[in-house]
Design a protein around this motif. Sequence first.
Motif, PDB file in Angstrom:
ATOM      1  N   VAL A 238      -1.633  11.468   3.819  1.00 27.79           N
ATOM      2  CA  VAL A 238      -1.856  11.133   5.220  1.00 27.79           C
ATOM      3  C   VAL A 238      -2.306   9.680   5.392  1.00 27.79           C
ATOM      4  CG1 VAL A 238      -2.350  13.494   5.927  1.00 27.79           C
ATOM      5  CG2 VAL A 238      -4.215  12.056   5.070  1.00 27.79           C
ATOM      6  N   GLY A 239      -2.288   8.903   4.316  1.00 25.86           N
ATOM      7  CA  GLY A 239      -2.663   7.505   4.408  1.00 25.86           C
ATOM      8  C   GLY A 239      -2.898   6.913   3.028  1.00 25.86           C
ATOM      9  N   VAL A 240      -3.250   5.648   3.007  1.00 29.81           N
ATOM     10  CA  VAL A 240      -3.585   4.951   1.763  1.00 29.81           C
ATOM     11  C   VAL A 240      -4.787   4.064   2.050  1.00 29.81           C
ATOM     12  CG1 VAL A 240      -2.817   3.378  -0.047  1.00 29.81           C
ATOM     13  CG2 VAL A 240      -1.167   4.919   1.025  1.00 29.81           C
ATOM     14  N   VAL A 241      -5.762   4.073   1.141  1.00 28.51           N
ATOM     15  CA  VAL A 241      -6.941   3.221   1.288  1.00 28.51           C
ATOM     16  C   VAL A 241      -7.049   2.337   0.054  1.00 28.51           C
ATOM     17  CG1 VAL A 241      -8.472   4.973   0.269  1.00 28.51           C
ATOM     18  CG2 VAL A 241      -9.434   3.181   1.714  1.00 28.51           C
ATOM     19  N   GLY A 242      -7.579   1.146   0.229  1.00 30.81           N
ATOM     20  CA  GLY A 242      -7.709   0.264  -0.920  1.00 30.81           C
ATOM     21  C   GLY A 242      -8.560  -0.948  -0.634  1.00 30.81           C
ATOM     22  N   VAL A 243      -8.660  -1.801  -1.628  1.00 35.69           N
ATOM     23  CA  VAL A 243      -9.375  -3.066  -1.483  1.00 35.69           C
ATOM     24  C   VAL A 243      -8.548  -4.157  -2.132  1.00 35.69           C
ATOM     25  CG1 VAL A 243     -11.668  -1.998  -1.490  1.00 35.69           C
ATOM     26  CG2 VAL A 243     -10.664  -2.770  -3.646  1.00 35.69           C
ATOM     27  N   ILE A 244      -8.809  -5.381  -1.713  1.00 30.50           N
ATOM     28  CA  ILE A 244      -8.214  -6.538  -2.364  1.00 30.50           C
ATOM     29  C   ILE A 244      -9.317  -7.536  -2.648  1.00 30.50           C
ATOM     30  CG2 ILE A 244      -7.594  -7.548  -0.122  1.00 30.50           C
ATOM     31  CD1 ILE A 244      -5.302  -8.977  -1.560  1.00 30.50           C
ATOM     32  N   GLY A 245      -9.311  -8.091  -3.836  1.00 24.60           N
ATOM     33  CA  GLY A 245     -10.328  -9.056  -4.229  1.00 24.60           C
ATOM     34  C   GLY A 245      -9.827  -9.878  -5.399  1.00 24.60           C
ATOM     35  N   PRO A 246     -10.673 -10.730  -5.947  1.00 24.44           N
ATOM     36  CA  PRO A 246     -10.267 -11.537  -7.101  1.00 24.44           C
ATOM     37  C   PRO A 246     -10.007 -10.652  -8.311  1.00 24.44           C
ATOM     38  CG  PRO A 246     -12.624 -11.703  -6.759  1.00 24.44           C
ATOM     39  CD  PRO A 246     -12.080 -10.971  -5.570  1.00 24.44           C
TER      40      PRO A 246
ATOM     41  N   LEU B 153       0.825  -1.204   0.000  1.00 26.26           N
ATOM     42  CA  LEU B 153       0.000   0.000   0.000  1.00 26.26           C
ATOM     43  C   LEU B 153       0.860   1.254   0.000  1.00 26.26           C
ATOM     44  CD1 LEU B 153      -2.891  -0.864   2.498  1.00 26.26           C
ATOM     45  CD2 LEU B 153      -2.921  -0.947   0.009  1.00 26.26           C
ATOM     46  N   ASP B 154       1.953   1.199   0.741  1.00 30.76           N
ATOM     47  CA  ASP B 154       2.813   2.372   0.832  1.00 30.76           C
ATOM     48  C   ASP B 154       3.395   2.734  -0.522  1.00 30.76           C
ATOM     49  OD1 ASP B 154       3.877   4.282   2.791  1.00 30.76           O
ATOM     50  OD2 ASP B 154       5.833   3.512   2.174  1.00 30.76           O
TER      51      ASP B 154
ATOM     52  N   SER C 272      -2.135 -16.091  -5.496  1.00 29.20           N
ATOM     53  CA  SER C 272      -3.554 -16.149  -5.143  1.00 29.20           C
ATOM     54  C   SER C 272      -4.445 -15.536  -6.209  1.00 29.20           C
ATOM     55  CB  SER C 272      -3.790 -15.436  -3.802  1.00 29.20           C
ATOM     56  OG  SER C 272      -3.441 -14.063  -3.895  1.00 29.20           O
ATOM     57  N   GLY C 273      -3.870 -14.998  -7.275  1.00 33.70           N
ATOM     58  CA  GLY C 273      -4.676 -14.453  -8.352  1.00 33.70           C
ATOM     59  C   GLY C 273      -5.589 -13.347  -7.903  1.00 33.70           C
ATOM     60  N   SER C 274      -5.063 -12.380  -7.197  1.00 30.47           N
ATOM     61  CA  SER C 274      -5.869 -11.302  -6.629  1.00 30.47           C
ATOM     62  C   SER C 274      -5.446  -9.958  -7.186  1.00 30.47           C
ATOM     63  CB  SER C 274      -5.728 -11.292  -5.104  1.00 30.47           C
ATOM     64  OG  SER C 274      -6.064 -12.554  -4.562  1.00 30.47           O
ATOM     65  N   SER C 275      -6.350  -9.014  -7.108  1.00 33.13           N
ATOM     66  CA  SER C 275      -6.061  -7.645  -7.524  1.00 33.13           C
ATOM     67  C   SER C 275      -6.171  -6.708  -6.332  1.00 33.13           C
ATOM     68  CB  SER C 275      -7.039  -7.189  -8.616  1.00 33.13           C
ATOM     69  OG  SER C 275      -6.768  -7.819  -9.842  1.00 33.13           O
ATOM     70  N   VAL C 276      -5.374  -5.663  -6.353  1.00 23.96           N
ATOM     71  CA  VAL C 276      -5.396  -4.644  -5.310  1.00 23.96           C
ATOM     72  C   VAL C 276      -5.610  -3.284  -5.968  1.00 23.96           C
ATOM     73  CG1 VAL C 276      -4.092  -3.489  -3.478  1.00 23.96           C
ATOM     74  CG2 VAL C 276      -3.862  -5.961  -3.810  1.00 23.96           C
ATOM     75  N   ILE C 277      -6.537  -2.525  -5.433  1.00 26.86           N
ATOM     76  CA  ILE C 277      -6.743  -1.136  -5.848  1.00 26.86           C
ATOM     77  C   ILE C 277      -6.371  -0.267  -4.664  1.00 26.86           C
ATOM     78  CG2 ILE C 277      -8.415   0.582  -6.646  1.00 26.86           C
ATOM     79  CD1 ILE C 277     -10.089  -1.741  -7.748  1.00 26.86           C
ATOM     80  N   ALA C 278      -5.411   0.622  -4.826  1.00 28.87           N
ATOM     81  CA  ALA C 278      -4.927   1.455  -3.717  1.00 28.87           C
ATOM     82  C   ALA C 278      -4.899   2.910  -4.133  1.00 28.87           C
ATOM     83  CB  ALA C 278      -3.539   1.000  -3.279  1.00 28.87           C
ATOM     84  N   GLN C 279      -5.347   3.770  -3.249  1.00 25.16           N
ATOM     85  CA  GLN C 279      -5.447   5.200  -3.536  1.00 25.16           C
ATOM     86  C   GLN C 279      -4.847   5.991  -2.387  1.00 25.16           C
ATOM     87  OE1 GLN C 279      -7.517   6.802  -6.084  1.00 25.16           O
ATOM     88  NE2 GLN C 279      -7.159   8.865  -5.334  1.00 25.16           N
ATOM     89  N   PRO C 280      -3.929   6.928  -2.663  1.00 27.72           N
ATOM     90  CA  PRO C 280      -3.405   7.757  -1.568  1.00 27.72           C
ATOM     91  C   PRO C 280      -4.481   8.675  -1.011  1.00 27.72           C
ATOM     92  CG  PRO C 280      -2.599   8.529  -3.699  1.00 27.72           C
ATOM     93  CD  PRO C 280      -3.315   7.252  -3.959  1.00 27.72           C
TER      94      PRO C 280
END
Length: 346
Positions: free
Chosen positions: A314-322, A274-275, A297-305
């Motif tokens: 001041v941080g990072v937010v995201g999700v992880i899923g297939p 995430l960083d 694991s064949g997963s995707s990550v979407i991360a947004q500062p």
Amino acid sequence: MTPPFPELSDRARDIFRLVVQSYLDSGTPVGSKTLAGLPGLNLSPASIRGVMQDLEEAGLLAAPHTSAGRMPTETGLRLFVDGMMHAVAPSEQERAAIHAGASARGPVEEAIAATTAALSGLSACAGLVLVPKREPRLRQFSFVGLGGDRALAVLVGEDGSVENRVIDLPPGLAPGALEAAANFLSAHTVGQTLSDVRRRIAGEIAAERAALDDATRALVERGIAVMSEDGDRRPVLIVRGQANLIDPRAAADLERVRGLLDELEGKEEIARLLDSAREGAAARIFIGSENKLFALSGSSVIAQPVRALDGQVVGVVGVIGPTRLNYARVVPMVDFTAATLARLLA
């Protein structure tokens, strides 16, 4: 680095887009007969199969079984996300749910966790938030006797957070020493962080400006020390909604999900991932093996500062899923959550 993509004809582009969209909706490979039945295409199944074969040879589609339909490869998903996806803004209900999480009462960490849980529920993914270590400004520092040679050190933050630790009392403690130490600490803690208090009190004690006897002074130092000892280990990564990673429709995915859940236990690696998205101007999308952490694991990550009004991250937010998650819907949702958290963390 984004790989070079082959030039596609309008027909190939249309078919490719339909394959990807159908796959992301259903999670299953798409056949030519299914596409031929969709409105607006006006092509025979045979014509569609020929185009799909070309797309497969170009590395954009794959057939998991000889008789099955096609599904996008990771390269194909990257092409779709970067050049074909039409983002869908969060609905009013989705925005309200995220706002409600950020409005949760109590310490800011609880509001962040509630916001992460809301994002997880709406996206049907696991929600991730990486935030800097935060030290609340203090409102009160007190001691409560537990009998014998132990006491409870209690720290209350201005944000409503409460932390307590059991400490051993120094020998030779005079009657009233707990109250004297508590009064001394409270006088030096209001409006200060624990780090500020530690430096300030240590300085005063070293300069013998504190009107405390040796035992009470030892109690003050012990109380500050026990509250500070785990400061560097406070979690900075919040994960919510791991159960969303288990898709009951995909029993064959159980091994993938088991590996993914194991990877989520390694918070240090996820925090590092995430960083890496901190410097991006917008959401950063890692698809499958593009990131080594989730390659198996064949997963995707979407991360947004998460950026404050002055532009500082001041941080990072995201999700992880297939990899088959709904990018067009989830990417704007992550972006909206980042803007909401920016106001919370400002």
